[in-house]
Scaffold this motif. Structure first.
Motif, PDB file in Angstrom:
ATOM      1  N   GLN A  52       0.828  -1.220   0.000  1.00 57.72           N
ATOM      2  CA  GLN A  52       0.000   0.000   0.000  1.00 57.72           C
ATOM      3  C   GLN A  52       0.861   1.270   0.000  1.00 57.72           C
ATOM      4  OE1 GLN A  52      -2.949   0.097   3.079  1.00 57.72           O
ATOM      5  NE2 GLN A  52      -3.677   2.115   2.461  1.00 57.72           N
ATOM      6  N   ASN A  97      -5.132  -6.092  -3.220  1.00 57.42           N
ATOM      7  CA  ASN A  97      -4.580  -6.194  -1.864  1.00 57.42           C
ATOM      8  C   ASN A  97      -5.438  -7.050  -0.920  1.00 57.42           C
ATOM      9  OD1 ASN A  97      -6.704  -4.514  -1.552  1.00 57.42           O
ATOM     10  ND2 ASN A  97      -5.626  -2.966  -0.339  1.00 57.42           N
ATOM     11  N   GLU A 121      -4.221  -8.343   2.621  1.00 56.81           N
ATOM     12  CA  GLU A 121      -4.908  -7.845   3.816  1.00 56.81           C
ATOM     13  C   GLU A 121      -5.459  -8.997   4.652  1.00 56.81           C
ATOM     14  OE1 GLU A 121      -7.784  -5.003   2.566  1.00 56.81           O
ATOM     15  OE2 GLU A 121      -6.294  -3.403   2.386  1.00 56.81           O
ATOM     16  N   SER A 134      -4.353  -9.564   8.435  1.00 52.45           N
ATOM     17  CA  SER A 134      -5.342  -9.529   9.523  1.00 52.45           C
ATOM     18  C   SER A 134      -5.434 -10.897  10.193  1.00 52.45           C
ATOM     19  CB  SER A 134      -6.707  -9.080   9.002  1.00 52.45           C
ATOM     20  OG  SER A 134      -7.262 -10.088   8.194  1.00 52.45           O
TER      21      SER A 134
END
Lengths: 290, 231
Positions: free
Chosen positions: A132, A153, A157, A161
């Protein structure tokens, strides 16, 4: 010496048989705790590896403005490569981009259409975490179209996470379960002391050493922990197999091979030491007793 | 059995205080010579069991000195207690037999607990059973034995270390009179074979028949004692 070991181990095994259900409860809870701790540790490491592998597959596409000269595009490429964390940046011409695009659609649809695609840079990050930031830096380069940086992404992600959740939830729950299993092992040993009250008393009256009186119960705790470690390893292994089947496609290929031997070694060692510590705790009164 | 003049056991002003108001013993002085047979008599709570417990260090005195073979038992550390107990045979009031083990296994178990090998156990158990006249019931379980027979097994178990001192706490408390006499006869026989025997008992009928030294204990004090070697 062999006789002595046989007597002490025999006493421990007899106690395990006598408290079958309590032993079962202690072993299954330790197994669950070790499954959580060991399994999540393994998952954490595996996801990290997958994330490293995915970094080569997550590509940032930077669209270059149409009216630039070759030199300006070259400078844009250098500016992109100078961004920290960029592994590589490959320039693809408008023409090559269009040729590749045309191959994915029927000729009838694209034949009469004029090439609408721009020149692009395909950029790869060294670490997926930086994707990012790199994308934002590329967007600031003047040669790049407004809103002209795209990347997928969602996988990255998801992994990031997941790693975060694993750290908080997994270790929290694992430690809680380990505590619970510790109490169960403690209770089993306390029950053993009650169940073996007569034997313990006889041993004391005839002058058995404290180590002879206590060692069978320490071994009992150690065996419970070790059995928990074995069961925990089998659970992690089963979960790994099931997860691989569920992943099915390309993610399964990047998922690391399950390290059965080392997982067994570490979980059994951890379980044994933990079982031994819990039974030592349970026997603390006996150490003071005459 | 001849009685030596040097005391095997010596209590000098021994006090056992459980709390400010509760005393086990209130400063008793008592000598027991090697080879003696001594009855400690008195009502429940008089302190006779406490005297035995001090000897095998299940209880600790708060004042005075207790010696066994000249060694101050107050200086025996917790780690040394097993070694001390191997010099004595302890017969508890409740037999403390393992119900799931046969007679010979009860003896064998105790031997294994003190480090005897299987071979040593096989060699010694028949002799011990003979010594306490229970060899004919070697394969029986405790629940198949009479009270007297169970007590014989408990005495047999106390003999595994070949002790010079035998301590019996109310060995006839749970027995019918005929079995009580049988047990006292057995203890007398073991005394004649060389063991010093100290028996705590409140069964005066048995004590009177035995014609041995009787130390009367009451309220933590020695009420009467004919002295070493006297009946």
């Amino acid at each position: 010496m062999f006789d002595r070991i046989a007597f002490i181990v025999g006493e421990a095994l007899q106690a395990l048989r006598r408290n079958t259900w309590m032993t079962f409860a202690a072993v299954t809870t330790s197994a669950t705790a070790l499954f959580m701790l060991g399994g999540l540790f393994y998952t954490y490491i595996s996801l990290n590896r997958v994330a490293e592998n995915l970094s080569t597959k997550i590509e940032i596409r930077a669209f270059i403005k149409d009216d630039l000269t070759q030199d300006e595009m070259k400078q844009a490429g250098e500016a992109i490569r100078a961004i920290p964390g960029v592994k590589k940046a490959i320039w693809i011409s408008k023409k090559d981009n269009w040729e590749a695009y045309k191959k994915r659609f029927p000729k009838s649809l694209v034949e009469s259409v004029e090439n609408p695609l721009p020149n692009i840079f395909i950029v790869q990050a060294t670490d997926t975490k930086d994707t990012q930031r790199i994308a934002e830096a590329i967007q600031k380069i003047p040669a790049i179209e407004t809103d002209g940086v795209k990347y997928r992404n969602d996988a990255q992600e998801f992994i990031q996470s997941s790693l975060k959740k694993l750290r908080i939830f997994g270790y929290g729950l694992g430690i809680l379960l380990l505590f619970t299993s510790g109490i169960l092992i403690y209770n089993t040993i306390r029950l053993t002391i009650v169940a073996r009250y007569r034997e313990i008393r006889i041993m004391r009256l005839v002058g058995a050493t404290r180590i002879t009186v206590m060692l069978p119960m320490l071994i009992e705790g150690l065996i419970q922990g070790a059995l928990g470690g074995i069961a925990g390893t089998l659970l992690v292994y089963g979960a790994d197999r099931a997860y691989r089947n569920w992943l099915g496609s390309e993610l399964a290929a990047v998922w690391p091979t399950f390290p059965l031997a080392s997982c067994l070694f570490y979980l059994v060692a951890l379980g044994s030491v933990y079982g031994f510590i819990c039974s030592t705790w349970a026997l603390r009164d006996m150490r003071k007793a005459r | 059995m001849s009685v030596s003049l040097s005391p095997l056991i010596k209590f000098s002003k021994v006090e056992v205080k459980f709390s400010d108001l509760v005393y086990g013993l209130r400063g008793i002085t008592l000598d027991i010579a090697e080879g003696e047979f001594v009855f400690l008599c008195g009502p429940t709570g008089s302190g006779k069991s406490t005297i035995l417990k001090l000897l095998y260090r299940e209880a600790e005195h708060t004042q005075g000195v207790v010696t066994f073979k000249g060694k101050d038992l107050g200086e025996v550390g917790v780690m040394e207690i097993p070694k001390l107990r191997r010099q004595m045979g302890i017969v508890p009031q409740d037999f403390a037999l393992l119900p799931q083990k046969r007679v010979w296994e009860n003896i064998a178990y105790a031997m294994r607990a003190v480090g005897a090998t299987s071979r040593q156990v096989r060699a010694a158990v028949p002799g011990i059973l003979e010594q306490v006249n229970i060899a004919h019931r070697a394969d029986a379980y405790p629940h198949q034995l009479s009270g007297g027979e169970q007590q014989r097994v408990a005495i047999g178990r106390a003999l595994i270390n070949n002790p010079k001192l035998l301590l019996a706490d109310e060995p006839t408390a749970n027995l019918d009179p005929e079995y009580s006499l049988e047990i006292v006869d057995l203890l007398v026989k073991l005394n004649a074979a060389g063991a010093t025997v100290v028996v705590a008992s409140h069964d005066m009928g048995i004590v009177d028949k035995a014609q041995k030294r009787v130390v009367r204990v009451a309220g933590g004090l020695i009420e009467s004692d004919p002295g070493v070697g006297n009946v």
